[in-house]
Design a protein around this motif. Structure first.
Motif, PDB file in Angstrom:
ATOM      1  N   HIS A 401       0.859  -1.235  -0.086  1.00 19.70           N
ATOM      2  CA  HIS A 401      -0.038   0.084   0.080  1.00 19.70           C
ATOM      3  C   HIS A 401       1.076   1.158  -0.013  1.00 19.70           C
ATOM      4  O   HIS A 401       1.907   1.255   0.818  1.00 19.70           O
ATOM      5  CB  HIS A 401      -0.956   0.104   1.189  1.00 19.70           C
ATOM      6  CG  HIS A 401      -1.979   0.998   1.239  1.00 19.70           C
ATOM      7  ND1 HIS A 401      -2.865   0.899   0.148  1.00 19.70           N
ATOM      8  CD2 HIS A 401      -2.195   2.044   1.890  1.00 19.70           C
ATOM      9  CE1 HIS A 401      -3.878   2.103   0.249  1.00 19.70           C
ATOM     10  NE2 HIS A 401      -3.468   2.591   1.530  1.00 19.70           N
ATOM     11  N   ILE A 405      -2.127   3.914   6.330  1.00 20.90           N
ATOM     12  CA  ILE A 405      -3.570   3.560   6.788  1.00 20.90           C
ATOM     13  C   ILE A 405      -4.048   3.958   8.269  1.00 20.90           C
ATOM     14  O   ILE A 405      -3.083   3.594   9.046  1.00 20.90           O
ATOM     15  CB  ILE A 405      -3.789   1.961   6.754  1.00 20.90           C
ATOM     16  CG1 ILE A 405      -3.607   1.616   5.098  1.00 20.90           C
ATOM     17  CG2 ILE A 405      -5.311   1.491   7.421  1.00 20.90           C
ATOM     18  CD1 ILE A 405      -3.694   0.025   4.964  1.00 20.90           C
ATOM     19  N   TYR A 409     -10.147   4.591   7.240  1.00 25.76           N
ATOM     20  CA  TYR A 409      -9.603   4.285   5.876  1.00 25.76           C
ATOM     21  C   TYR A 409     -10.588   3.185   5.518  1.00 25.76           C
ATOM     22  O   TYR A 409     -11.134   2.157   6.268  1.00 25.76           O
ATOM     23  CB  TYR A 409      -8.278   3.466   6.130  1.00 25.76           C
ATOM     24  CG  TYR A 409      -7.817   2.758   4.862  1.00 25.76           C
ATOM     25  CD1 TYR A 409      -7.477   3.342   3.753  1.00 25.76           C
ATOM     26  CD2 TYR A 409      -7.850   1.115   4.650  1.00 25.76           C
ATOM     27  CE1 TYR A 409      -7.140   2.727   2.565  1.00 25.76           C
ATOM     28  CE2 TYR A 409      -7.515   0.599   3.415  1.00 25.76           C
ATOM     29  CZ  TYR A 409      -7.358   1.339   2.428  1.00 25.76           C
ATOM     30  OH  TYR A 409      -6.827   0.459   1.432  1.00 25.76           O
ATOM     31  N   SER A 410     -11.303   3.177   4.244  1.00 25.76           N
ATOM     32  CA  SER A 410     -12.096   1.954   4.069  1.00 25.76           C
ATOM     33  C   SER A 410     -11.633   1.238   2.707  1.00 25.76           C
ATOM     34  O   SER A 410     -10.715   1.674   1.837  1.00 25.76           O
ATOM     35  CB  SER A 410     -13.479   2.639   3.697  1.00 25.76           C
ATOM     36  OG  SER A 410     -13.209   3.540   2.486  1.00 25.76           O
ATOM     37  N   ALA A 411     -11.871  -0.002   2.673  1.00 27.55           N
ATOM     38  CA  ALA A 411     -11.730  -1.027   1.516  1.00 27.55           C
ATOM     39  C   ALA A 411     -12.896  -2.051   1.476  1.00 27.55           C
ATOM     40  O   ALA A 411     -13.889  -2.229   2.027  1.00 27.55           O
ATOM     41  CB  ALA A 411     -10.172  -1.711   2.140  1.00 27.55           C
ATOM     42  N   VAL A 412     -12.674  -2.972   0.339  1.00 28.12           N
ATOM     43  CA  VAL A 412     -13.430  -4.061   0.319  1.00 28.12           C
ATOM     44  C   VAL A 412     -12.823  -5.186   0.980  1.00 28.12           C
ATOM     45  O   VAL A 412     -11.781  -5.716   0.681  1.00 28.12           O
ATOM     46  CB  VAL A 412     -13.955  -4.390  -1.056  1.00 28.12           C
ATOM     47  CG1 VAL A 412     -14.778  -5.755  -1.237  1.00 28.12           C
ATOM     48  CG2 VAL A 412     -14.439  -2.877  -1.881  1.00 28.12           C
ATOM     49  N   GLU A 421     -17.943  -3.948   2.032  1.00 26.37           N
ATOM     50  CA  GLU A 421     -17.219  -2.779   2.564  1.00 26.37           C
ATOM     51  C   GLU A 421     -16.981  -2.665   3.860  1.00 26.37           C
ATOM     52  O   GLU A 421     -17.744  -2.766   4.676  1.00 26.37           O
ATOM     53  CB  GLU A 421     -18.112  -1.542   1.806  1.00 26.37           C
ATOM     54  CG  GLU A 421     -17.009  -0.552   1.636  1.00 26.37           C
ATOM     55  CD  GLU A 421     -17.714   0.709   0.708  1.00 26.37           C
ATOM     56  OE1 GLU A 421     -17.573   1.862   1.181  1.00 26.37           O
ATOM     57  OE2 GLU A 421     -18.179   0.225  -0.398  1.00 26.37           O
ATOM     58  N   THR A 423     -14.641  -0.410   7.214  1.00 29.54           N
ATOM     59  CA  THR A 423     -13.891   0.689   7.703  1.00 29.54           C
ATOM     60  C   THR A 423     -13.316   0.550   8.730  1.00 29.54           C
ATOM     61  O   THR A 423     -13.527  -0.005   9.541  1.00 29.54           O
ATOM     62  CB  THR A 423     -14.820   1.889   7.851  1.00 29.54           C
ATOM     63  OG1 THR A 423     -15.711   2.149   6.680  1.00 29.54           O
ATOM     64  CG2 THR A 423     -14.256   3.327   7.978  1.00 29.54           C
ATOM     65  N   LEU A 478      -8.099  -7.712   2.274  1.00 31.72           N
ATOM     66  CA  LEU A 478      -8.549  -6.551   1.961  1.00 31.72           C
ATOM     67  C   LEU A 478      -8.135  -5.934   0.665  1.00 31.72           C
ATOM     68  O   LEU A 478      -7.021  -6.053   0.247  1.00 31.72           O
ATOM     69  CB  LEU A 478      -8.098  -5.398   3.122  1.00 31.72           C
ATOM     70  CG  LEU A 478      -8.542  -5.897   4.615  1.00 31.72           C
ATOM     71  CD1 LEU A 478      -7.970  -4.536   5.363  1.00 31.72           C
ATOM     72  CD2 LEU A 478     -10.306  -5.611   4.587  1.00 31.72           C
ATOM     73  N   ARG A 479      -9.140  -5.487  -0.100  1.00 32.10           N
ATOM     74  CA  ARG A 479      -8.604  -5.020  -1.509  1.00 32.10           C
ATOM     75  C   ARG A 479      -9.025  -3.607  -1.932  1.00 32.10           C
ATOM     76  O   ARG A 479     -10.088  -3.194  -1.138  1.00 32.10           O
ATOM     77  CB  ARG A 479      -9.303  -5.798  -2.594  1.00 32.10           C
ATOM     78  CG  ARG A 479      -8.881  -7.298  -2.363  1.00 32.10           C
ATOM     79  CD  ARG A 479      -9.133  -8.150  -3.699  1.00 32.10           C
ATOM     80  NE  ARG A 479      -8.231  -7.861  -4.702  1.00 32.10           N
ATOM     81  CZ  ARG A 479      -8.522  -7.717  -6.031  1.00 32.10           C
ATOM     82  NH1 ARG A 479      -9.260  -7.674  -6.333  1.00 32.10           N
ATOM     83  NH2 ARG A 479      -7.535  -7.274  -6.756  1.00 32.10           N
ATOM     84  N   ASP A 480      -8.152  -2.763  -2.447  1.00 26.44           N
ATOM     85  CA  ASP A 480      -8.516  -1.464  -2.692  1.00 26.44           C
ATOM     86  C   ASP A 480      -8.052  -1.219  -4.037  1.00 26.44           C
ATOM     87  O   ASP A 480      -6.853  -1.608  -4.444  1.00 26.44           O
ATOM     88  CB  ASP A 480      -7.960  -0.696  -1.640  1.00 26.44           C
ATOM     89  CG  ASP A 480      -8.223   0.992  -1.584  1.00 26.44           C
ATOM     90  OD1 ASP A 480      -9.296   1.094  -2.426  1.00 26.44           O
ATOM     91  OD2 ASP A 480      -7.752   1.729  -1.141  1.00 26.44           O
ATOM     92  N   GLU A 481      -8.617  -0.443  -5.142  1.00 21.06           N
ATOM     93  CA  GLU A 481      -8.285  -0.121  -6.362  1.00 21.06           C
ATOM     94  C   GLU A 481      -7.606  -1.194  -7.124  1.00 21.06           C
ATOM     95  O   GLU A 481      -6.687  -1.130  -7.544  1.00 21.06           O
ATOM     96  CB  GLU A 481      -7.302   0.936  -6.377  1.00 21.06           C
ATOM     97  CG  GLU A 481      -7.826   2.199  -5.696  1.00 21.06           C
ATOM     98  CD  GLU A 481      -6.707   3.281  -5.422  1.00 21.06           C
ATOM     99  OE1 GLU A 481      -5.635   3.090  -5.636  1.00 21.06           O
ATOM    100  OE2 GLU A 481      -7.251   4.637  -5.337  1.00 21.06           O
TER     101      GLU A 481
END
Length: 495
Positions: A401, A405, A409-412, A421, A423, A478-481
């Motif tokens: 990352h 963080i 911070y939020s992610a899936v 989703e 947080t 956790l995944r983001d973008e």
């Protein structure tokens, strides 16, 4: 009535019995009437009171019919175009699960589209879009059997846009097969940053896959030609990364050369003329010999739902993680606490009366509409339902990352088959990677390669368990973008 063409078949049942020779019409098995047979429903034909009622249906005693072989779920993972679907199709062809005529039809259709080398993958890529583009999108499913085991093939998509689908496939697997292409340039593309080889291997480890088989595919390619140096080069480049993920080369890691298109190295050993340097076992005999998995058959029934559809009722699909379920049993769908009854059970397309841990099943339910079920819900024992919660504490490892963080911070989050989703509510402490010691003060932020214990809040209720009690329901990513940024395990559910 005149004996016209239409009426010459109209006999009463008793006339028909006289006209036909008893030897022709009855099978020996049908002739033996057991006491149970006599209690069956009556025959459809009854003529007056004179004709005795004949039981026409052959009776299946309701006895336990359950798959006897051990069930093993194998997920094929790896970069796009490494040959996962082709290897899956070739295995089905070699084990006789796809007949020759169907494959010839695929081959003809593929040739018309100038895609000769894709025809085997069509056994698993069944929808038109996947075939036209040569890309798997959904997780393909198929199965094959050996004398000892029943294998379910889960063919995961390799493209990075479809990683969430791949996670769902890996969550159901016991064994992962990482397919890498030995063709010049293809291995490098898949393994370098941005390629899917690394991410897939890591997600398989996170999903709790015990054993990883690395198939070095396309060894028959003109740029490779079964060259041992190229095989060793691919192996040496990927090995340090797999060790870093936690795979132990001595116990849970195996490398094999093969060719998906020609089938060498899958069912039978590669001919010595082609490959004198590898005399190890072929892929199918090898996975058949792997030690049995320890399944929780005595615990309460738990099955995360991967998919659902409507078919004269609501059908849910998934892998049984623990316990057993029988036809007619009452279960709960969590987190909504909907009471349902089991109408029919299918284990890999065969109807059975009970299912147990490790089996990939379809269950037809009574008492719930299809729109009231979502992937990620869990079918479980009514007396002993699974925990649900919105807030939980977890130990999280930040893998990659760019920035920091902190709380907010939020992610899936992907946990078993659910994607939700989340947080970060608060950071509780940092954990030292080497010693496992926890920091005394609360950190203000965490960054790449750090391990932290944090409190996480989900946007809705989800089903989860403590990792130490039930690992399959307590590990997540956790995944983001479109990137996997962290992996973690649930320490405590705050009810």
């Amino acid at each position: 009535m005149s004996k016209g063409a239409g009426s010459r078949y109209i006999y009463s049942f008793s006339q028909w019995r006289k006209k036909t020779d008893p030897a022709d019409s009855w099978d020996v098995d049908d002739a033996v009437i057991t006491p149970e047979d006599e209690e069956v429903e009556d025959a459809e034909f009854t003529e007056g009171e004179a004709t005795p009622k004949v039981s026409k249906k052959k009776v299946v005693k309701v006895e336990e019919n359950r798959s006897k072989r051990e069930h093993v779920n194998v997920v094929f993972i790896g970069h796009v175009d490494a040959g996962k679907s082709t290897i899956g199709g070739q295995i089905m062809s070699l084990t006789g699960m796809v007949d020759k005529r169907t494959l010839e039809k695929y081959e003809r259709e593929a040739r018309e589209k100038s895609r000769e080398s894709w025809y085997l993958s069509w056994a698993l890529d069944t929808n038109q879009e996947e075939r036209d583009k040569g890309k798997t999108v959904e997780v393909g499913r198929a199965f094959f059997e050996t004398d000892r085991k029943h294998f379910t093939i889960l063919d995961a998509p390799g493209h990075k846009s479809f990683v969430p689908n791949m996670i769902g496939g890996a969550a159901q697997a016991d064994l992962a097969v990482l397919v890498i292409s030995a063709r010049k340039g293809e291995f490098e593309t898949g393994f370098d940053r941005g390629g899917q080889t690394r991410e897939h291997a890591m997600l398989a480890k996170t999903a709790g896959v015990k054993h990883l088989v690395v198939l070095v595919n396309k060894m028959d390619d003109p740029t490779v030609n079964w060259d041992q140096t190229r095989y060793n080069e691919c192996k040496d480049k990927i090995l340090p990364y797999l060790k870093k993920l936690g795979f132990n080369p001595a116990k849970d890691l195996t490398f094999m050369p093969c060719s998906g298109l020609s089938g060498y190295g899958l069912k039978d050993q590669i001919p010595e003329t082609l490959c004198p340097w590898y005399r190890g076992p072929a892929f199918i005999p090898f996975i058949d010999e792997l030690p049995s998995l320890n399944r929780k058959s005595d615990g309460p029934f738990i099955m995360p739902i991967v998919d659902k559809y409507k078919d004269m009722g609501t059908v849910v699909m998934g892998k049984v993680e623990s316990g057993t379920a029988r036809k007619g049993q009452n279960l709960l769908v969590m987190p909504n606490r909907t009471q349902v009854a089991v109408d029919q059970l299918f284990s890999d397309d065969f109807e059975v009366t009970s299912v147990g841990p490790g089996e990939n099943v379809k269950i037809k339910l009574k008492g719930i509409e299809e729109e009231d079920v979502s992937p990620g819900f869990v079918l479980c024992d009514a007396a002993n339902p699974i925990k649900t919660g919105k807030i939980f504490d977890a130990q999280v490892v930040i893998l990659e990352h760019k920035s920091i963080i902190c709380a907010g911070y939020s992610a899936v989050m992907h946990i078993h088959c659910a994607a939700e989703e989340v947080t970060v509510k608060a950071l509780i402490c940092l954990v030292d990677k080497k010693s496992g010691d926890k920091s005394k003060t609360r950190p203000r932020f965490v960054k790449q390669d750090q391990v932290a214990i944090m409190r996480i809040e989900c946007s809705g209720m989800i089903c989860l368990e403590q990792f130490k009690l039930f690992p399959q329901m307590g590990r997540f990513t956790l995944r983001d973008e479109n990137k996997t940024i962290a992996i973690g395990k649930v320490l405590k559910v705050v009810e």
